[in-house]
Design a protein around this motif. Structure first.
Motif, short mmCIF file in Angstrom:
data_model
loop_
_atom_site.label_atom_id
_atom_site.label_comp_id
_atom_site.label_asym_id
_atom_site.label_seq_id
_atom_site.Cartn_x
_atom_site.Cartn_y
_atom_site.Cartn_z
N GLU A 138 0.81 -1.21 0.00
CA GLU A 138 0.00 0.00 0.00
C GLU A 138 0.85 1.27 0.00
O GLU A 138 0.54 2.23 -0.70
CB GLU A 138 -0.96 0.00 1.19
N GLY A 139 1.92 1.28 0.78
CA GLY A 139 2.77 2.46 0.86
C GLY A 139 3.42 2.80 -0.47
O GLY A 139 3.42 3.96 -0.90
N ALA A 140 3.96 1.79 -1.13
CA ALA A 140 4.60 2.01 -2.43
C ALA A 140 3.57 2.46 -3.46
O ALA A 140 3.86 3.32 -4.30
CB ALA A 140 5.30 0.74 -2.90
N TYR A 141 2.37 1.91 -3.39
CA TYR A 141 1.32 2.30 -4.33
C TYR A 141 0.95 3.77 -4.13
O TYR A 141 0.81 4.52 -5.09
CB TYR A 141 0.09 1.39 -4.15
N GLU A 155 0.01 13.79 4.09
CA GLU A 155 -1.27 13.71 4.79
C GLU A 155 -2.23 12.75 4.09
O GLU A 155 -2.92 11.96 4.74
CB GLU A 155 -1.92 15.09 4.89
N GLN A 156 -2.29 12.82 2.77
CA GLN A 156 -3.15 11.91 2.02
C GLN A 156 -2.70 10.47 2.19
O GLN A 156 -3.52 9.56 2.39
CB GLN A 156 -3.17 12.28 0.53
N ARG A 157 -1.40 10.26 2.12
CA ARG A 157 -0.83 8.91 2.28
C ARG A 157 -1.23 8.33 3.64
O ARG A 157 -1.69 7.20 3.73
CB ARG A 157 0.68 8.97 2.14
N GLU A 158 -1.06 9.12 4.68
CA GLU A 158 -1.40 8.67 6.03
C GLU A 158 -2.89 8.36 6.13
O GLU A 158 -3.29 7.36 6.73
CB GLU A 158 -1.00 9.72 7.06
N ALA A 159 -3.72 9.21 5.55
CA ALA A 159 -5.17 8.98 5.59
C ALA A 159 -5.55 7.67 4.90
O ALA A 159 -6.38 6.91 5.39
CB ALA A 159 -5.91 10.16 4.97
N VAL A 160 -4.92 7.41 3.75
CA VAL A 160 -5.21 6.16 3.02
C VAL A 160 -4.73 4.96 3.84
O VAL A 160 -5.48 4.00 4.03
CB VAL A 160 -4.54 6.17 1.63
N LEU A 161 -3.51 5.02 4.32
CA LEU A 161 -2.95 3.86 5.03
C LEU A 161 -3.68 3.56 6.34
O LEU A 161 -3.77 2.40 6.74
CB LEU A 161 -1.46 4.07 5.29
N THR A 162 -4.22 4.57 6.98
CA THR A 162 -4.95 4.36 8.25
C THR A 162 -6.45 4.27 8.04
O THR A 162 -7.20 4.09 8.99
CB THR A 162 -4.65 5.48 9.26
N ARG A 163 -6.87 4.42 6.77
CA ARG A 163 -8.29 4.39 6.40
C ARG A 163 -9.07 5.44 7.21
O ARG A 163 -10.16 5.20 7.71
CB ARG A 163 -8.91 3.02 6.58
N ASP A 164 -8.50 6.64 7.27
CA ASP A 164 -9.17 7.76 7.91
C ASP A 164 -10.07 8.41 6.87
O ASP A 164 -9.67 9.33 6.15
CB ASP A 164 -8.13 8.75 8.46
N TRP A 165 -11.27 7.89 6.78
CA TRP A 165 -12.21 8.27 5.72
C TRP A 165 -12.55 9.75 5.78
O TRP A 165 -12.61 10.41 4.73
CB TRP A 165 -13.47 7.41 5.81
N TYR A 186 -14.73 8.33 -5.63
CA TYR A 186 -13.45 7.64 -5.76
C TYR A 186 -13.06 6.95 -4.45
O TYR A 186 -12.61 5.81 -4.46
CB TYR A 186 -12.35 8.61 -6.20
N VAL A 187 -13.22 7.64 -3.34
CA VAL A 187 -12.86 7.07 -2.05
C VAL A 187 -13.64 5.78 -1.79
O VAL A 187 -13.12 4.83 -1.20
CB VAL A 187 -13.06 8.11 -0.92
N PHE A 188 -14.87 5.73 -2.29
CA PHE A 188 -15.67 4.52 -2.11
C PHE A 188 -15.03 3.30 -2.75
O PHE A 188 -15.19 2.19 -2.27
CB PHE A 188 -17.09 4.74 -2.65
N LYS A 189 -14.25 3.48 -3.80
CA LYS A 189 -13.56 2.34 -4.43
C LYS A 189 -12.56 1.71 -3.45
O LYS A 189 -12.40 0.50 -3.41
CB LYS A 189 -12.88 2.77 -5.72
N LEU A 190 -11.91 2.54 -2.64
CA LEU A 190 -11.01 2.01 -1.61
C LEU A 190 -11.82 1.31 -0.53
O LEU A 190 -11.45 0.23 -0.06
CB LEU A 190 -10.16 3.13 -1.01
N ALA A 191 -12.94 1.90 -0.14
CA ALA A 191 -13.80 1.27 0.86
C ALA A 191 -14.28 -0.10 0.39
O ALA A 191 -14.31 -1.06 1.16
CB ALA A 191 -14.98 2.18 1.19
N MET A 192 -14.64 -0.20 -0.89
CA MET A 192 -15.10 -1.48 -1.43
C MET A 192 -13.98 -2.52 -1.37
O MET A 192 -14.25 -3.70 -1.12
CB MET A 192 -15.61 -1.32 -2.86
#
Length: 117
Positions: free
Chosen positions: A44-47, A56-66, A78-84
């Protein structure tokens, strides 16, 4: 001064937010393809780094801080695609965004939703 109407407790996804969240939304949008989902899950980090997310965005994605993703320019579409990818429903996200459980949010929808007075 912004001329965009403000509704307390909501995020207005305007042109400025679209620009700010471009990398985050591109990453999330890429998850519609199976090979990208596999790549994300493998590292996930490399992606995140490959898409040029801010720290900040990276941290939010990695911690799933929606909520933070939305604050940083994320579009729910778009964020919903990660949630799915995490097997999370739209009702789950609705609960997160409103401070309710998934069940409370679902029940609120069934009861006609909430109104703004």
């Amino acid at each position: 001064m912004s001329t965009t109407p403000q509704v307390p407790g909501t995020y207005v996804f305007d042109t400025a937010e679209s620009r700010r969240g471009r990398a985050l939304n591109r990453l999330c949008g890429s998850l519609k393809h199976a090979e990208n989902r596999a790549g994300f899950q493998a590292d996930e980090g490399a992606y995140c780094d490959a898409y040029g997310l801010t720290a900040e965005q990276r941290e939010a994605v990695l911690t799933r801080d929606w909520n933070r993703m939305m604050e940083l320019g994320g579009s729910i579409f778009y964020v919903f695609k990660l949630a799915m990818l995490d097997q999370r429903s739209m009702q789950y996200l609705g609960g997160v965004f409103t401070g309710m459980t998934t069940e409370e949010f679902t029940e609120a929808l069934r009861a006609g939703g909430r109104s703004f007075g």
